[in-house]
Design an enzyme around this catalytic site. Structure first.
Site, PDB file in Angstrom:
ATOM      1  N   ARG A  49       4.814  12.771   6.360  1.00  0.00           N
ATOM      2  CA  ARG A  49       5.535  13.044   5.115  1.00  0.00           C
ATOM      3  C   ARG A  49       5.135  12.095   3.984  1.00  0.00           C
ATOM      4  O   ARG A  49       5.606  12.254   2.857  1.00  0.00           O
ATOM      5  CB  ARG A  49       7.044  12.989   5.343  1.00  0.00           C
ATOM      6  CG  ARG A  49       7.629  11.618   5.586  1.00  0.00           C
ATOM      7  CD  ARG A  49       9.153  11.689   5.597  1.00  0.00           C
ATOM      8  NE  ARG A  49       9.788  10.394   5.716  1.00  0.00           N
ATOM      9  CZ  ARG A  49      10.370   9.941   6.808  1.00  0.00           C
ATOM     10  NH1 ARG A  49      10.412  10.697   7.905  1.00  0.00           N
ATOM     11  NH2 ARG A  49      10.941   8.744   6.836  1.00  0.00           N
TER      12      ARG A  49
ATOM     13  N   ARG B 120      14.288   5.635 -12.636  1.00  0.00           N
ATOM     14  CA  ARG B 120      13.571   4.384 -12.451  1.00  0.00           C
ATOM     15  C   ARG B 120      13.049   3.881 -13.790  1.00  0.00           C
ATOM     16  O   ARG B 120      12.724   4.668 -14.676  1.00  0.00           O
ATOM     17  CB  ARG B 120      12.390   4.569 -11.475  1.00  0.00           C
ATOM     18  CG  ARG B 120      12.770   5.160 -10.123  1.00  0.00           C
ATOM     19  CD  ARG B 120      13.719   4.270  -9.341  1.00  0.00           C
ATOM     20  NE  ARG B 120      13.113   2.995  -9.004  1.00  0.00           N
ATOM     21  CZ  ARG B 120      12.353   2.805  -7.912  1.00  0.00           C
ATOM     22  NH1 ARG B 120      12.100   3.816  -7.096  1.00  0.00           N
ATOM     23  NH2 ARG B 120      11.854   1.614  -7.660  1.00  0.00           N
TER      24      ARG B 120
ATOM     25  N   LYS C 172       5.595   2.001   2.079  1.00  0.00           N
ATOM     26  CA  LYS C 172       6.696   1.053   2.186  1.00  0.00           C
ATOM     27  C   LYS C 172       7.340   1.073   3.573  1.00  0.00           C
ATOM     28  O   LYS C 172       8.443   0.539   3.762  1.00  0.00           O
ATOM     29  CB  LYS C 172       7.741   1.364   1.106  1.00  0.00           C
ATOM     30  CG  LYS C 172       7.154   1.283  -0.306  1.00  0.00           C
ATOM     31  CD  LYS C 172       8.157   1.641  -1.376  1.00  0.00           C
ATOM     32  CE  LYS C 172       7.522   1.617  -2.758  1.00  0.00           C
ATOM     33  NZ  LYS C 172       8.468   1.928  -3.842  1.00  0.00           N
TER      34      LYS C 172
ATOM     35  N   PRO D  33      10.607  -3.805  -2.576  1.00  0.00           N
ATOM     36  CA  PRO D  33       9.258  -4.286  -2.275  1.00  0.00           C
ATOM     37  C   PRO D  33       8.249  -3.145  -2.352  1.00  0.00           C
ATOM     38  O   PRO D  33       8.520  -2.029  -1.916  1.00  0.00           O
ATOM     39  CB  PRO D  33       9.392  -4.816  -0.847  1.00  0.00           C
ATOM     40  CG  PRO D  33      10.839  -5.145  -0.695  1.00  0.00           C
ATOM     41  CD  PRO D  33      11.563  -4.129  -1.505  1.00  0.00           C
ATOM     42  N   GLU D  34       7.091  -3.448  -2.917  1.00  0.00           N
ATOM     43  CA  GLU D  34       6.043  -2.436  -3.014  1.00  0.00           C
ATOM     44  C   GLU D  34       5.078  -2.576  -1.840  1.00  0.00           C
ATOM     45  O   GLU D  34       5.232  -3.455  -0.983  1.00  0.00           O
ATOM     46  CB  GLU D  34       5.359  -2.533  -4.372  1.00  0.00           C
ATOM     47  CG  GLU D  34       6.379  -2.406  -5.503  1.00  0.00           C
ATOM     48  CD  GLU D  34       5.798  -1.969  -6.833  1.00  0.00           C
ATOM     49  OE1 GLU D  34       4.717  -1.364  -6.861  1.00  0.00           O
ATOM     50  OE2 GLU D  34       6.459  -2.218  -7.863  1.00  0.00           O
TER      51      GLU D  34
END
Length: 269
Positions: free
Chosen positions: A126, A258, A52, A2-3
């Site tokens: 982060r 990816r 995310k 999921p984005e």
């Protein structure tokens, strides 16, 4: 995976269903037992999303630390929502939230943990700016603008830009006419600013619609009405198909493990 728009939608849905009332938390699977007990019976006071990562805050007494449920869905995580009496748990339900009116089940997340405030801050620190949070894009654009790495790789680094995945990465670069392998430092400040603005609008549209649609009406087979799945994207998962703008076959490659999609003519090197 999921984005960012999906995680922001989940945060809003959890707030709508649970904020302002005590929540019963359990772990039918058992792997989140200690965390569920730490949250069980507490009032939900707020939810948040950064890229995310999702955060659900619960009330606490003055003499105890604040507690936050932190969830990262990863590749296989999923929320399921319902109303009324929840069904018997099916499958590996890591966490279940209930308040008598609503319920939510969480399955298969990469992270499902209870954090204290300093740990929550460490997660935020982060992560890079999130276009959906109204964050200052300056740090992200400066970092991209200094890098020799391909812009496509930089957009996927969550410490650079939080919330962008393979779909938004491919589609935003196409809409900007950018070669995905162009070094970040060769993109240009103005173009980077326009890329950020477009990502922000695409993600906002995704939050509203609950799906990713990146094509403009003039590039769809049906310019009016609901956008079909076949018309939703310019290059994502369209390897070998004709570009919607120039008819050149859409290219595909792997970049840092990816999938990467682009049009060699509309995004020249």
């Amino acid at each position: 995976m999921p984005e960012g728009h999906t995680v922001h939608r989940h945060a809003r849905e959890l707030a709508r269903r649970f904020r302002g009332a005590p929540v019963r938390v359990s772990s039918p699977q058992g792997r989140f037992g200690d965390g569920a007990r730490a949250l069980d019976g507490r009032e939900v006071v707020g939810t948040d999303a950064h890229g995310k990562h999702l955060f659900l805050d619960v009330a606490h007494e003055a003499d105890e630390p604040a507690r936050t449920l932190h969830v990262h869905l990863g590749l296989y995580g999923k929320w399921t929502f319902g109303t009324g009496e929840p069904p018997a748990p099916r499958g590996l339900v890591r966490a279940r939230l209930e308040n008598g009116e609503h319920w939510a089940d969480l399955r298969g997340p990469t992270a499902c943990e209870v954090l204290e405030p300093e740990q929550v801050s460490a997660v935020h620190e982060r992560l890079g700016p999130d276009p959906l949070r109204g964050d200052d894009p300056g740090p992200a654009l400066a970092r991209i603008g200094r890098s020799r790495a391909p812009v496509a790789g930089l957009l996927m680094q969550q410490e650079v830009v939080a919330g962008v995945g393979v779909v938004y990465r491919a589609e935003a670069l196409f809409r900007a006419g950018l070669d995905p392998y162009r070094p970040g430092r060769a993109v240009g400040e103005e173009t980077l600013g326009e890329l950020w603005s477009d990502l922000r609008e695409l993600l906002r549209t995704g939050v509203r619609a609950g799906r990713i649609v990146t094509t403009r009406p003039e590039h769809r087979s049906r310019p009016t009405g609901r956008v079909t799945r076949a018309d939703a994207h310019y290059v994502y998962r369209r390897t070998g198909e004709p570009c919607r703008v120039c008819s050149t076959p859409v290219a595909h490659a792997d970049l840092a493990g990816r999938h990467l999609y682009w049009c060699p003519r509309c995004q020249p090197g």
